[in-house]
Write a protein that holds these residues in place. Structure first.
Motif, PDB file in Angstrom:
ATOM      1  N   VAL A 146       0.781  -1.220   0.028  1.00 63.57           N
ATOM      2  CA  VAL A 146       0.049   0.134  -0.046  1.00 63.57           C
ATOM      3  C   VAL A 146       0.978   1.105   0.005  1.00 63.57           C
ATOM      4  CG1 VAL A 146      -2.025  -1.232   1.125  1.00 63.57           C
ATOM      5  CG2 VAL A 146      -0.157   0.040   2.481  1.00 63.57           C
ATOM      6  N   ASP A 147       0.291   2.485  -0.583  1.00 63.43           N
ATOM      7  CA  ASP A 147       0.978   3.564  -0.512  1.00 63.43           C
ATOM      8  C   ASP A 147       1.438   4.042   0.919  1.00 63.43           C
ATOM      9  OD1 ASP A 147       2.052   5.885  -1.525  1.00 63.43           O
ATOM     10  OD2 ASP A 147       0.309   6.959  -1.115  1.00 63.43           O
ATOM     11  N   LYS A 148       2.571   4.655   1.194  1.00 61.25           N
ATOM     12  CA  LYS A 148       2.861   4.985   2.592  1.00 61.25           C
ATOM     13  C   LYS A 148       3.588   6.431   2.414  1.00 61.25           C
ATOM     14  CE  LYS A 148       4.374   0.407   3.943  1.00 61.25           C
ATOM     15  NZ  LYS A 148       3.918  -0.261   2.752  1.00 61.25           N
ATOM     16  N   PRO A 149       2.427   7.489   2.448  1.00 62.01           N
ATOM     17  CA  PRO A 149       2.816   8.938   2.304  1.00 62.01           C
ATOM     18  C   PRO A 149       3.599   9.061   3.484  1.00 62.01           C
ATOM     19  CG  PRO A 149       0.477   8.623   2.701  1.00 62.01           C
ATOM     20  CD  PRO A 149       1.076   7.149   2.473  1.00 62.01           C
ATOM     21  N   ILE A 150       4.595  10.265   3.334  1.00 55.79           N
ATOM     22  CA  ILE A 150       5.320  10.679   4.209  1.00 55.79           C
ATOM     23  C   ILE A 150       4.783  11.902   4.889  1.00 55.79           C
ATOM     24  CG2 ILE A 150       7.555  12.253   4.889  1.00 55.79           C
ATOM     25  CD1 ILE A 150       8.789  10.553   2.668  1.00 55.79           C
ATOM     26  N   GLU A 151       4.252  12.267   6.187  1.00 50.66           N
ATOM     27  CA  GLU A 151       3.675  13.077   6.801  1.00 50.66           C
ATOM     28  C   GLU A 151       4.081  14.461   6.653  1.00 50.66           C
ATOM     29  OE1 GLU A 151       1.430  14.207  11.120  1.00 50.66           O
ATOM     30  OE2 GLU A 151       2.367  12.368  10.830  1.00 50.66           O
ATOM     31  N   ARG A 152       5.394  14.544   7.014  1.00 49.67           N
ATOM     32  CA  ARG A 152       6.107  15.995   6.921  1.00 49.67           C
ATOM     33  C   ARG A 152       7.664  15.560   6.493  1.00 49.67           C
ATOM     34  NH1 ARG A 152       5.912  20.083  11.880  1.00 49.67           N
ATOM     35  NH2 ARG A 152       3.741  20.177  11.223  1.00 49.67           N
ATOM     36  N   MET A 153       8.033  16.099   5.526  1.00 49.41           N
ATOM     37  CA  MET A 153       9.569  15.737   4.939  1.00 49.41           C
ATOM     38  C   MET A 153      10.382  17.007   5.444  1.00 49.41           C
ATOM     39  SD  MET A 153      11.038  14.536   1.203  1.00 49.41           S
ATOM     40  CE  MET A 153      10.280  13.194   1.162  1.00 49.41           C
ATOM     41  N   THR A 154      11.324  16.561   6.103  1.00 41.50           N
ATOM     42  CA  THR A 154      12.472  17.925   6.494  1.00 41.50           C
ATOM     43  C   THR A 154      13.632  17.511   5.716  1.00 41.50           C
ATOM     44  OG1 THR A 154      11.254  18.246   8.530  1.00 41.50           O
ATOM     45  CG2 THR A 154      13.464  18.916   8.261  1.00 41.50           C
ATOM     46  N   THR A 155      14.333  18.076   5.053  1.00 43.18           N
ATOM     47  CA  THR A 155      15.604  17.969   4.502  1.00 43.18           C
ATOM     48  C   THR A 155      16.761  19.059   4.995  1.00 43.18           C
ATOM     49  OG1 THR A 155      15.169  19.469   2.664  1.00 43.18           O
ATOM     50  CG2 THR A 155      14.777  17.046   2.506  1.00 43.18           C
ATOM     51  N   ARG A 156      17.790  18.722   5.121  1.00 44.19           N
ATOM     52  CA  ARG A 156      18.993  19.409   5.629  1.00 44.19           C
ATOM     53  C   ARG A 156      19.394  20.523   4.432  1.00 44.19           C
ATOM     54  NH1 ARG A 156      24.628  16.344   6.272  1.00 44.19           N
ATOM     55  NH2 ARG A 156      24.368  16.493   4.020  1.00 44.19           N
ATOM     56  N   VAL A 157      19.594  21.744   5.096  1.00 41.21           N
ATOM     57  CA  VAL A 157      19.843  22.932   4.171  1.00 41.21           C
ATOM     58  C   VAL A 157      21.289  22.608   3.619  1.00 41.21           C
ATOM     59  CG1 VAL A 157      20.429  25.327   4.099  1.00 41.21           C
ATOM     60  CG2 VAL A 157      18.541  24.209   5.490  1.00 41.21           C
ATOM     61  N   ASP A 158      21.552  22.859   2.300  1.00 42.33           N
ATOM     62  CA  ASP A 158      22.711  22.711   1.426  1.00 42.33           C
ATOM     63  C   ASP A 158      23.797  23.628   2.107  1.00 42.33           C
ATOM     64  OD1 ASP A 158      24.601  22.316   0.026  1.00 42.33           O
ATOM     65  OD2 ASP A 158      23.755  22.242  -1.957  1.00 42.33           O
ATOM     66  N   GLN A 159      24.685  23.227   2.491  1.00 46.12           N
ATOM     67  CA  GLN A 159      25.582  24.275   3.200  1.00 46.12           C
ATOM     68  C   GLN A 159      26.562  24.847   2.076  1.00 46.12           C
ATOM     69  OE1 GLN A 159      25.457  25.299   6.212  1.00 46.12           O
ATOM     70  NE2 GLN A 159      23.710  24.037   6.404  1.00 46.12           N
ATOM     71  N   GLY A 160      26.682  24.209   0.831  1.00 48.35           N
ATOM     72  CA  GLY A 160      27.258  24.556  -0.348  1.00 48.35           C
ATOM     73  C   GLY A 160      28.707  24.994  -0.138  1.00 48.35           C
TER      74      GLY A 160
END
Length: 248
Positions: free
Chosen positions: A234-248
């Motif tokens: 079954v589909d397993k959606p992500i409730e809230r996705m947080t990604t790290r800010v690219d420090q570039g």
């Protein structure tokens, strides 16, 4: 005893208007979305839902909420569901909010045949004293408020009395199950599902895979499960996705 039912629609055929449902999941993890969709299609109304939260807008239990099929919710968290909050504040929905641990223990007690329990959670607060708004009038006045809890001291420490919860149906999601209703949950999707299964008079499990299980890996014994529906992945959606800010 083979507990496998041919379809989700058949499994929820007797979930009528006004039924009480304990529903597994935490956010969108371990939510029995296929069974929820089948109840939505059936058209059941004025349901009393017991769950950690009420899904997100349009997802999980949020589908039933958006269709105005839920009359009362017992939960520990409103979450990111704006429609849930809107209906509650507009007086369209009755909501009993209780501490999360209390919710879990009331479900476990109900499934264990224990009628009530004492807990320190809520002592000295509106949980003990009563008056928490369960339902509002449209003009914002409180229409229904929580009653005061009985308090008893043990070894000089006060505890509030909470009644156990048993519902007409329990709806759960499991990664694997067998024909006897034994279930295995995947990682965080285990959450409230075992407790919900215990609390339902009739528990319906949607499983992604039907297979033989080693007794040592079973998380929930089949004695708590009456019906099994095989859904496949079954589909397993992500409730809230947080990604790290690219420090570039």
């Amino acid at each position: 005893m083979d507990k496998v039912v041919g379809s989700a629609r058949a499994a929820v055929a007797d979930v009528g208007d006004g039924a009480s449902l304990a529903v597994g999941g935490f956010g969108l993890a371990g939510v029995p979305s296929v069974l929820i969709g089948a109840i939505l299609a059936r058209g059941s109304r004025e349901l009393h839902v017991v769950s950690n939260n009420c899904g997100l807008d349009g997802q999980g239990l949020g589908e039933l909420l958006a269709a105005r099929r839920i009359g009362r919710v017992t939960a520990s968290y409103v979450g990111n569901n704006r429609e849930f909050a809107r209906q509650y504040l507009a007086g369209e929905l009755e909501v009993e909010l209780i501490p999360q641990g209390t919710l879990a223990e009331r479900l476990r007690a109900g499934g264990s045949g224990i009628p009530a329990l004492y807990t320190r959670a809520g002592v000295g607060t509106a949980v003990e004293e009563g008056g928490l708004p369960w339902r509002y009038h449209a003009d914002g006045r409180v229409a229904v408020a929580s009653p005061p809890r009985e308090v008893r001291e043990f070894d000089g420490v006060p505890y509030v009395l909470e009644r156990a919860m048993v519902t007409d149906f329990g709806l759960v999601h499991a990664a694997r199950g067998d024909i006897y209703g034994n279930l295995v949950f995947s990682k965080a999707a285990r959450n409230f599902n075992p407790l919900v299964a215990m609390a339902g008079r009739v528990t319906i499990a949607q499983v992604e895979e039907l297979c033989e299980l080693d007794p040592g890996e079973v998380h929930l014994p089949g004695v708590f499960v009456q019906r099994v529906v095989v859904t496949g992945p079954v589909d397993k959606p992500i409730e809230r996705m947080t990604t790290r800010v690219d420090q570039g």
